[in-house]
Design an enzyme around this catalytic site. Structure first.
Site, PDB file in Angstrom:
ATOM      1  N   GLU A   1      28.022 -29.646  29.994  1.00 31.17           N
ATOM      2  CA  GLU A   1      28.179 -31.083  30.228  1.00 31.17           C
ATOM      3  C   GLU A   1      27.116 -31.898  29.495  1.00 31.17           C
ATOM      4  O   GLU A   1      27.412 -32.947  28.894  1.00 31.17           O
ATOM      5  CB  GLU A   1      28.144 -31.344  31.735  1.00 31.17           C
ATOM      6  CG  GLU A   1      29.306 -30.663  32.459  1.00 31.17           C
ATOM      7  CD  GLU A   1      28.965 -30.243  33.882  1.00 31.17           C
ATOM      8  OE1 GLU A   1      27.875 -30.625  34.363  1.00 31.17           O
ATOM      9  OE2 GLU A   1      29.764 -29.530  34.506  1.00 31.17           O
TER      10      GLU A   1
ATOM     11  N   ASP B   1       6.655   5.901  62.224  1.00 31.63           N
ATOM     12  CA  ASP B   1       7.251   5.853  63.561  1.00 31.63           C
ATOM     13  C   ASP B   1       6.222   5.767  64.685  1.00 31.63           C
ATOM     14  O   ASP B   1       6.550   5.446  65.806  1.00 31.63           O
ATOM     15  CB  ASP B   1       8.164   7.068  63.796  1.00 31.63           C
ATOM     16  CG  ASP B   1       7.444   8.388  63.550  1.00 31.63           C
ATOM     17  OD1 ASP B   1       6.198   8.403  63.579  1.00 31.63           O
ATOM     18  OD2 ASP B   1       8.131   9.400  63.331  1.00 31.63           O
TER      19      ASP B   1
ATOM     20  N   ASP C   1       8.399   9.833  55.520  1.00 32.46           N
ATOM     21  CA  ASP C   1       8.114  10.950  56.416  1.00 32.46           C
ATOM     22  C   ASP C   1       9.172  12.023  56.204  1.00 32.46           C
ATOM     23  O   ASP C   1      10.299  11.728  55.795  1.00 32.46           O
ATOM     24  CB  ASP C   1       8.150  10.486  57.877  1.00 32.46           C
ATOM     25  CG  ASP C   1       7.013   9.543  58.215  1.00 32.46           C
ATOM     26  OD1 ASP C   1       5.899   9.786  57.724  1.00 32.46           O
ATOM     27  OD2 ASP C   1       7.235   8.589  58.966  1.00 32.46           O
TER      28      ASP C   1
ATOM     29  N   ASN D   1      26.104 -26.407  33.388  1.00 35.65           N
ATOM     30  CA  ASN D   1      25.361 -27.656  33.228  1.00 35.65           C
ATOM     31  C   ASN D   1      25.080 -27.945  31.752  1.00 35.65           C
ATOM     32  O   ASN D   1      25.118 -29.097  31.311  1.00 35.65           O
ATOM     33  CB  ASN D   1      24.042 -27.589  34.007  1.00 35.65           C
ATOM     34  CG  ASN D   1      24.258 -27.725  35.500  1.00 35.65           C
ATOM     35  OD1 ASN D   1      25.205 -27.178  36.030  1.00 35.65           O
ATOM     36  ND2 ASN D   1      23.394 -28.454  36.173  1.00 35.65           N
TER      37      ASN D   1
END
Length: 893
Positions: free
Chosen positions: A701, A632, A331, A698
């Protein structure tokens, strides 16, 4: 006195006043209201959506990660390793508690932010209409309700003007219900037929009314059936679903690898115990322990950040969507402009033009003609126009701490201020014989408002205000007069002014009903003139729009103003494609497909109705745009619901619009929308960084274990050491990424495709590449230790520490997409600094404290070995940063 009345819809207005001990003229006193609030409690509906501690705890226990860890513990006990078994149980407790605490705090944070979204009501106290939080309404309060208000207490209507409300929350009927203050119902009348009542949870769609509250809080009709409002099911956001799928896919992959390795090991003649242990280690290495809570935490942090920037976001999914926004439909009034409606020019029916001094709602400023200050009351035509404008308004101006603000419509506020500058006030006029007997409330569709007044001598007059083209049509002028007035209207519009026409009908002889007023309007009106109203652009808007458009986001301006006014404001604030304007009338004659085509090259829509706003949303949806729409009014609710992100105005927005929205701007500023979009992008990017960091770790590992199996080396790291890395060393830096500040160029990037997965081929390659480098660095240290004749415990401790520090260094690869993450922006995330320091200290503790040496299998190291560890952990990061320095073209060749 009871806090509610039984069957108030059967009582007359006098009976209601007597039973509530209210006052129709002044309302309750502040002292009486406070007394009743203390006695009966706040006007709130108790929600069933309380955070269940046990449910959050159960959710953290009931997941595949916990089950795999328990399985690993059982295997350790069965294989005669109770220390490891107990240690894994401790790890399970840590994983569950850390997830529980993080999620509980995050959900509490979300709940507290949602509680910031307050509804307000207009109430008459001490003879004045004021706005208060709806929770402070009390039994017997006299409330004023007008179009767009949410109704927050059950009340008996005592006066109404063309009033209707939507009661679908109670009745399921979508049609508005006409209300009548003098209606009396029977005891068994159903809710939908109680025309003299309004109820909590409903909304005013037309007109206005005064009503006396007959029940509050849990005594209201909606309170009695409050289970209808409760929904304890927590739906996952799209991002949470993506992360959940990603985590499960990684676990399945690791389980597959573990199975293959176990089969190969058994076929190779390895001990079954060793084979199963390797499988358990692989499974543990693959588990992303911090994944379940991270998105909730990051999104909750984002919601909190947005709230500090005046944007209250209602849901986590809305935070996600903001980051993908491609179009902002805004607006004009109050969002791009100051919403300080100031009448600067008045043109009267006798062709005189007056200039008005002053800005905003401060009721001070001279009125002049041709540079000469005049006395307004001495100018008959000007005096009549100002009186008509003041009497055809419902707004009031209040002075709070020497700051003037309007209660009601801002445009009406501008007329009230004009009246005060001319010493013309509605309250004084009404005390001196002007009595309002009728009203046709403003309608966004009809674009006018009318009131009817009776004077002391018994004569009556109607007053009107509205869009110039509407009132010119009603005036039945000849072509020359229409041409003259249209020219004035155009000239004001070309100066960027909002033009409002003022008119009257003298000799009105109706009874004040809407029907009689409309009949007299068809006979012609006397146009008194025009007011030229300015509403200057906000100072921060131009830069905010530039930033938005640089971010690849279109800005579409929507206004009810004249096309020329709209174009001038759009040009001033720098909206692209500001030369072409489409009006609401033109849109009414277009199909959605036609509008979808036109909207690609149009950024200004003028003379637009709320229905047109929904058309715009549908047209943008055809093109798969992610649309943010501001609104609004009560009629904006469909557009707010239809948009991907509905944004309501916190200051001037109706309660209905706020209820229908996904986000509320507490300052009504466009720049706040831009801040929210930016934060949405930052949030998604931080989650992306978290996934990048955690899954890279990850991979480190998993790969280390796989390579040692392939090359028939001793296991370089133990199961508990992997758990330590995942639950202690990695988790703190990973979680701290939720507070990462946005990168400097984040608003120079194109919007993210919301359908695109967070993990694509390029992203996976990046994760794998970084994980491989850190893993190779760790294995190189392990092989070096073995070649030097160090004990297996020393070699594993060195490898374990190399992985830990390699992963901590990796956080600086993750922080920035295209550069190294050690710069001044690091100081803006103290959580990360604290996390890194804590992780380093914890790693030193696990290496040097005898208890951890026994449980986790570490050994103290000398300074030379630490030199090797730092070298092995730092080189992968150097290689990653070196690769980033290679030009993009060279990478793709």
């Amino acid at each position: 006195m009871n806090s509610k009345i039984k069957n108030p819809y059967t009582m007359s207005i006098d009976e209601i006043v007597r039973h509530t001990n209210s006052n129709l003229d002044s309302g309750l006193s502040s002292e009486e209201a406070q007394k009743r609030l203390s006695e009966f409690g706040a006007n709130i509906i108790e929600s069933g959506e309380k955070i269940s501690v046990l449910k959050i705890l159960f959710d953290n226990i009931n997941n595949i990660i916990v089950y795999l860890l328990i399985l690993a513990s059982v295997v350790s006990f069965l294989m005669g390793d109770p220390i490891e078994g107990f240690a894994i149980i401790v790890a399970v407790v840590i994983a569950v508690l850390s997830g529980f605490i993080s999620e509980y705090k995050a959900q509490k944070s979300v709940e507290s932010l949602q509680n910031m979204i307050k509804t307000v009501s207009k109430v008459k106290r001490d003879s004045e209409i004021i706005e208060i939080e709806s929770s402070k309404l009390v039994f017997g309060d006299l409330i004023f309700i007008e179009t767009g208000d949410s109704i927050t207490a059950d009340a008996r209507i005592i006066e109404s003007k063309n009033f209707a409300s939507i009661e679908s929350a109670l009745t399921g009927e979508a049609e508005a219900v006409e209300k009548e203050h003098d209606f009396l119902a029977e005891d068994d009348t159903t809710i939908g037929d109680r025309k003299n009542m309004v109820y909590t949870g409903t909304a005013a769609t037309r007109g206005n009314a005064y009503a006396i509250i007959t029940a509050t809080g849990m005594d209201t009709e909606i309170g009695k059936i409050s289970d209808m409002l409760n929904n304890n099911e927590k739906s996952s956001t799209p991002l949470e679903i993506q992360l959940d799928r990603l985590g499960k896919a990684l676990i399945i992959f690791a389980a597959f690898v573990a199975l293959v390795v176990s089969i190969v090991g058994i076929l190779s003649g390895d001990e079954i115990y060793s084979v199963i242990k390797i499988g358990v280690i692989l499974a543990i290495a693959a588990i992303p322990e911090a994944l379940p809570a991270v998105s909730t935490i990051t999104l909750a942090v984002g919601m909190k950040t947005m709230s500090t920037h005046n944007a209250l976001v209602k849901s986590l999914s809305a935070v996600e969507t903001l980051g993908s926004t491609t179009v902002i439909c805004t607006d004009k009034t109050g969002t791009l402009t100051e919403n300080q409606m100031t009448v600067k020019v008045v043109y009267t029916s006798d062709k005189k033009q007056y200039e008005i001094e002053g800005l905003g709602y401060v009721p001070k400023g001279d009125i002049s003609e041709d540079g000469n200050v005049i006395e307004p009351k001495s100018e008959s035509s000007l005096n009549s126009l100002i009186i008509a404008g003041v009497l055809c308004s419902n707004a009031t101006i209040v002075n709070e701490n020497n700051e003037y603000r309007v209660i009601g419509d801002p445009t009406e506020g501008g007329l009230i201020v004009l009246g005060k500058k001319a010493s013309i006030e509605k309250s004084i006029l009404e005390k001196n014989g002007y009595k309002r007997i009728g009203e046709i409330p403003f309608s966004s569709k009809e674009k006018f408002m009318a009131t009817a007044y009776m004077h002391e001598d018994g004569t009556k007059t109607m007053y009107l205000k509205g869009a110039p083209d509407v009132l010119i049509d009603l005036a039945n002028f000849d072509n020359d007069k229409i041409k003259e007035l249209t020219g004035v209207n155009e000239s004001f519009a070309e100066k960027g002014m909002r033009v409002l026409a003022i008119a009257e009908i003298k000799g009105y002889d109706g009874n004040g009903s809407e029907e009689s007023m409309r009949i007299h309007m068809t006979k012609g009106i006397d146009l008194l003139g025009f007011t030229g109203i300015i509403d200057p652009p906000r100072e921060d808007v131009k830069q905010a729009i530039k930033e938005t458009q640089d971010a690849g986001i279109r800005v579409i301006m929507i206004t009810g103003d004249h096309p020329k006014t709209a174009r001038i404001i759009a040009d001033k604030v720098g909206i692209s494609n500001a030369t072409k304007v489409i009006t609401g009338k033109e849109m009414d004659n277009m199909s959605v497909d036609q509008l979808a085509k036109e909207i690609m090259t149009t950024s200004i829509f003028a003379r637009v109705s709320p229905e047109n706003k929904l058309q715009i949303v549908k047209a943008l949806n055809i093109d798969n745009q992610v649309t943010a729409m501001t609104g609004d009014g009560v009629n904006d609710a469909p557009a707010l619901n239809g948009a991907d992100i509905g944004i309501a105005m916190g200051i001037r927005g109706t309660e209905v619009a706020k209820d229908a929205s996904d986000m509320i701007l507490t300052d009504d500023k466009f720049s706040t929308i831009v801040d929210a979009v930016k934060e949405g992008r930052v949030i998604f990017e931080n989650i992306e960084k978290f996934v990048y960091f955690l899954f890279s770790c990850n991979v480190v590992e998993i790969l280390a274990v796989l390579l040692t199996i392939i090359f028939r080396l001793p296991m370089p790291i133990l199961a508990l050491q992997i758990l330590w890395l995942n639950l202690v060393v990695d988790i703190l830096p990973a979680m701290s990424l939720a507070w990462e500040p946005g990168e400097s160029d984040i608003m120079q990037r194109k919007p993210r495709d919301p359908k695109a997965s967070i993990v694509n081929k390029k992203f996976l390659l990046k994760i794998a590449g970084n994980g491989i480098l850190i893993s190779l660095g760790s294995l190189a240290v392990f092989v070096y230790g073995i070649s030097q004749g160090y004990s297996i415990e020393i070699c594993r401790t060195m490898t374990f520490s190399t992985m830990a520090f390699g992963q901590l260094f990796h956080i600086f690869n993750v922080r920035h997409k295209n550069s190294f993450g050690i710069d001044k922006s690091l100081l803006r995330n103290p959580y990360l600094i604290g996390a890194l320091v804590s992780s380093v200290l914890l790693q030193l503790i696990v290496v040097y404290v005898p208890f951890f040496n026994t449980v986790i299998g570490t050994m103290p190291l000398d300074s030379y070995k630490w030199f090797i560890i730092v070298l092995g952990s730092l080189i992968p990061t150097v290689l990653v940063q070196s690769y980033r320095l290679i030009p993009t073209k060279a990478k793709t060749q």
